[in-house]
Design a protein around this motif. Structure first.
Motif, PDB file in Angstrom:
ATOM      1  N   GLY A 194     -11.093  -6.493   7.292  1.00  8.73           N
ATOM      2  CA  GLY A 194     -11.636  -6.667   5.903  1.00  8.73           C
ATOM      3  C   GLY A 194     -12.225  -7.871   6.134  1.00  8.73           C
ATOM      4  O   GLY A 194     -13.392  -7.911   6.990  1.00  8.73           O
TER       5      GLY A 194
ATOM      6  N   ASN B   7      -8.750 -10.725   1.296  1.00  7.58           N
ATOM      7  CA  ASN B   7      -9.524  -9.567   2.285  1.00  7.58           C
ATOM      8  C   ASN B   7      -9.299  -8.200   1.589  1.00  7.58           C
ATOM      9  O   ASN B   7      -9.914  -7.489   2.635  1.00  7.58           O
ATOM     10  N   SER B   8      -8.526  -8.401   1.120  1.00  3.83           N
ATOM     11  CA  SER B   8      -7.908  -7.135   0.712  1.00  3.83           C
ATOM     12  C   SER B   8      -9.108  -6.473  -1.017  1.00  3.83           C
ATOM     13  O   SER B   8      -8.858  -7.344  -1.960  1.00  3.83           O
TER      14      SER B   8
ATOM     15  N   ASP C 239      -9.756   0.396   1.269  1.00  7.85           N
ATOM     16  CA  ASP C 239      -9.027  -0.632   2.455  1.00  7.85           C
ATOM     17  C   ASP C 239      -9.272   0.229   3.870  1.00  7.85           C
ATOM     18  O   ASP C 239      -9.930   0.128   4.852  1.00  7.85           O
ATOM     19  N   ASP C 240      -8.445   1.671   3.176  1.00  5.10           N
ATOM     20  CA  ASP C 240      -7.763   2.261   4.100  1.00  5.10           C
ATOM     21  C   ASP C 240      -9.263   3.596   5.282  1.00  5.10           C
ATOM     22  O   ASP C 240      -9.800   3.976   5.755  1.00  5.10           O
TER      23      ASP C 240
ATOM     24  N   VAL D 222      -6.340  -3.320   7.281  1.00  2.67           N
ATOM     25  CA  VAL D 222      -6.784  -4.239   7.229  1.00  2.67           C
ATOM     26  C   VAL D 222      -6.549  -6.154   7.225  1.00  2.67           C
ATOM     27  O   VAL D 222      -7.107  -6.703   7.123  1.00  2.67           O
TER      28      VAL D 222
ATOM     29  N   GLN E 159     -13.294 -11.066   0.171  1.00  3.82           N
ATOM     30  CA  GLN E 159     -13.632  -9.779  -1.202  1.00  3.82           C
ATOM     31  C   GLN E 159     -13.575 -10.954  -2.476  1.00  3.82           C
ATOM     32  O   GLN E 159     -14.142 -11.492  -2.812  1.00  3.82           O
TER      33      GLN E 159
ATOM     34  N   HIS F 115      -4.643  -9.880  -2.216  1.00  5.28           N
ATOM     35  CA  HIS F 115      -6.521  -9.544  -3.266  1.00  5.28           C
ATOM     36  C   HIS F 115      -6.794 -10.897  -4.366  1.00  5.28           C
ATOM     37  O   HIS F 115      -6.898 -11.923  -3.988  1.00  5.28           O
TER      38      HIS F 115
ATOM     39  N   ARG G  45      -0.549  -6.237   1.314  1.00  9.15           N
ATOM     40  CA  ARG G  45      -2.084  -7.459   1.462  1.00  9.15           C
ATOM     41  C   ARG G  45      -2.283  -8.483  -0.345  1.00  9.15           C
ATOM     42  O   ARG G  45      -1.736  -8.428  -0.809  1.00  9.15           O
TER      43      ARG G  45
ATOM     44  N   TRP H 166     -18.594  -7.691   1.958  1.00 10.97           N
ATOM     45  CA  TRP H 166     -16.667  -7.566   2.541  1.00 10.97           C
ATOM     46  C   TRP H 166     -17.070  -6.192   3.610  1.00 10.97           C
ATOM     47  O   TRP H 166     -16.240  -6.438   4.143  1.00 10.97           O
TER      48      TRP H 166
ATOM     49  N   TYR I  94     -11.853   0.104   6.627  1.00 15.70           N
ATOM     50  CA  TYR I  94     -10.965  -0.190   8.022  1.00 15.70           C
ATOM     51  C   TYR I  94      -9.828   0.624   8.538  1.00 15.70           C
ATOM     52  O   TYR I  94      -8.392   0.271   8.219  1.00 15.70           O
TER      53      TYR I  94
ATOM     54  N   ARG J 215       1.278  -0.916   0.224  1.00 24.82           N
ATOM     55  CA  ARG J 215      -0.564  -0.062   0.094  1.00 24.82           C
ATOM     56  C   ARG J 215       0.476   1.286   0.431  1.00 24.82           C
ATOM     57  O   ARG J 215       0.637   1.898  -0.588  1.00 24.82           O
TER      58      ARG J 215
END
Length: 468
Positions: free
Chosen positions: A383, A401-402, A408-409, A416, A386, A451, A449, A340, A412, A33
């Motif tokens: 998270g 989970n991302s 995300d930010d 996350v 997802q 995906h 993270r 999510w 969460y 990130r």
């Protein structure tokens, strides 16, 4: 005499694909990130008989920083067996991995050692812009005549229109823009098709400025994100019909057509309704000579104490489900829906696609719930389910989970984290059970993270077929 034989992971029909051997490895897109270190493709062991089951067994750093890996796909798949396919001898060997922020496209070779894939080519953003007029590549699908790559932005990051670029199967060069006549289409997101019916379908998200720094409340409440899907003549590359779901239904994202090539329907997930924060699933289907969409699943928001909510949601006093991915089993029986926001993966029997019946549910994470995984019951998860991927035989489901760094930010804000879970499916009665042996998370992903997941040999969302 040279004899060409098809890749053994290609199957002419979904019925035969369901009998394929189980995957031994999974490839996962992982991103930084902060954009201070390279993103990576992470390899997980998915063989239950292996001593490394559920662990990271391979790691490939990309050569640059700031890519933000998102969706990626195989260079070739079962559509290569279609009667008109010009490349029946290609292999499912290379992963085509775009960077959503950088507009770079990476070609990664999974041979000769599938656990140590290698970057063999990088297509720079200038080539994508010059040859196709696009930026912000998003979704990769392998077709019978090339590699289709949806993109959210115009050349050099311009606001649009977004659309589809086509890459060559063997050289991976950008051939150009797919559209010959785009009609009213401007926003882009996913692309899929009904191959034997010469129909292509696209969905809508937003332009680069609408998504890259997070969801923009004014645009959402102003109903400015995408809210339509588009139907195209696949052979002529011409826009045929725009179907508006209603501007309250913001962001129809993932498209999942029936795998059976004789069927003329598919599902699209809608992230949020601005009227009540619900999420929904819609079915596209024939309506005489035209196309129509019908809402078949409603998932309501859940009331919550504003003190437990991120700033974006405090005024509403509720958690939206935020359906950000869906996936359809290869036999077209089960639809999986990622919520999510509430931290839930739902399973629906869609044997009758107009009347889905919920058959399973698993909670993991969630904005308020923070449900732990059964293998680590004391660890509250951030998270939620997802990206979701289903094995070809339909017996295993993988969830990560991302969503997207900036988003995300927002949802969460305390972080996350990173985790990926495997769920076992009761393919007879329906139902989902988390596998307590398979839960790579935290330090295993080295601060990145996670995906999308792709499965070795293919999976439910990467193949299309020409035979029923």
């Amino acid at each position: 005499m040279t004899r060409w034989t098809p890749d053994p992971t290609f199957y002419p029909s979904p019925r035969e694909a369901v009998t394929a051997p189980a995957e031994k490895l999974a490839y996962v897109a992982a991103f930084d990130r902060t954009a201070s270190r390279p993103d990576a493709i992470v390899v997980l062991d998915t063989d239950p008989d292996s001593p490394d089951y559920g662990r990271v067994v391979g790691w490939t750093d990309l050569p640059h920083v700031g890519d933000e890996l998102h969706h990626f796909g195989w260079n070739a798949c079962s559509s290569a067996l279609c009667p008109t396919a010009p490349h029946p001898h290609v292999e499912r060997r290379y992963l085509i991995v775009p960077g959503l922020r950088s507009s770079r496209i990476h070609v990664i070779d999974t041979q000769p050692d599938p656990r140590q894939p290698q970057v063999v080519k990088v297509i720079g953003p200038e080539e994508l812009a010059k040859r196709a007029g696009y930026s912000r590549p998003h979704t990769v699908h392998c077709g019978p005549d090339g590699i289709y790559l949806s993109a959210l932005g115009g050349a050099d990051g311009e606001e649009g229109p977004g659309g589809i670029a086509v890459l060559d199967h063997t050289t991976f060069e950008v051939r150009g823009a797919w559209e010959a006549d785009r009609g009213p289409q401007f926003l882009a997101y996913d692309v899929w098709w009904h191959l034997t019916q010469d129909v292509l379908v696209t969905s809508e998200w937003g332009t680069p400025s609408m998504i890259e720094d997070g969801i923009i409340g004014e645009l959402l409440l102003g109903r400015r994100y995408g809210h339509a899907i588009h139907f195209w003549d696949l052979a002529k590359r011409r826009h045929v019909q725009r179907v508006d779901l209603g501007d309250q239904y913001q962001m129809p994202l993932e498209l999942r057509p029936a795998h059976d090539p004789t069927k003329s329907y598919g599902f699209v997930g809608v992230v949020i309704s601005v009227e009540d924060l619900s999420a929904s699933i819609w079915l596209w289907h024939r309506d005489g000579d035209a196309w129509a969409v019908t809402k078949v699943i409603d998932i309501p928001a859940e009331p919550a104490d504003p003190a437990d909510l991120p700033d974006l949601l405090k005024p509403f006093g509720a958690v939206p489900p935020l359906v950000t991915d869906i996936d359809l089993s290869v036999d077209d029986r089960f639809l999986y829906v990622s919520c999510w926001g509430t931290g839930e993966l739902r399973q629906y029997d869609v044997s009758d696609p107009l009347h889905p019946v919920q058959t399973g549910s698993v909670h993991l994470g969630g904005i308020v719930r923070r449900t732990a995984h059964p293998s680590a019951p004391d660890e509250a998860l951030a998270g939620g389910p997802q990206m979701v991927e289903v094995s070809r035989d339909g017996r295993r489901v993988y969830v990560s989970n991302s969503l997207y760094g900036a988003w995300d930010d927002q949802f969460y804000p305390d972080g996350v984290g990173a985790w990926l879970a495997k769920l076992d499916v009761d393919v007879d009665a329906g139902g989902l059970t988390p596998d307590v042996r398979f839960f790579p998370h935290g330090d295993e992903f080295r601060g990145l993270r996670v995906h999308q997941t792709r499965l070795q040999g293919g999976d439910a969302s990467s193949d299309s077929y020409c035979f029923p």
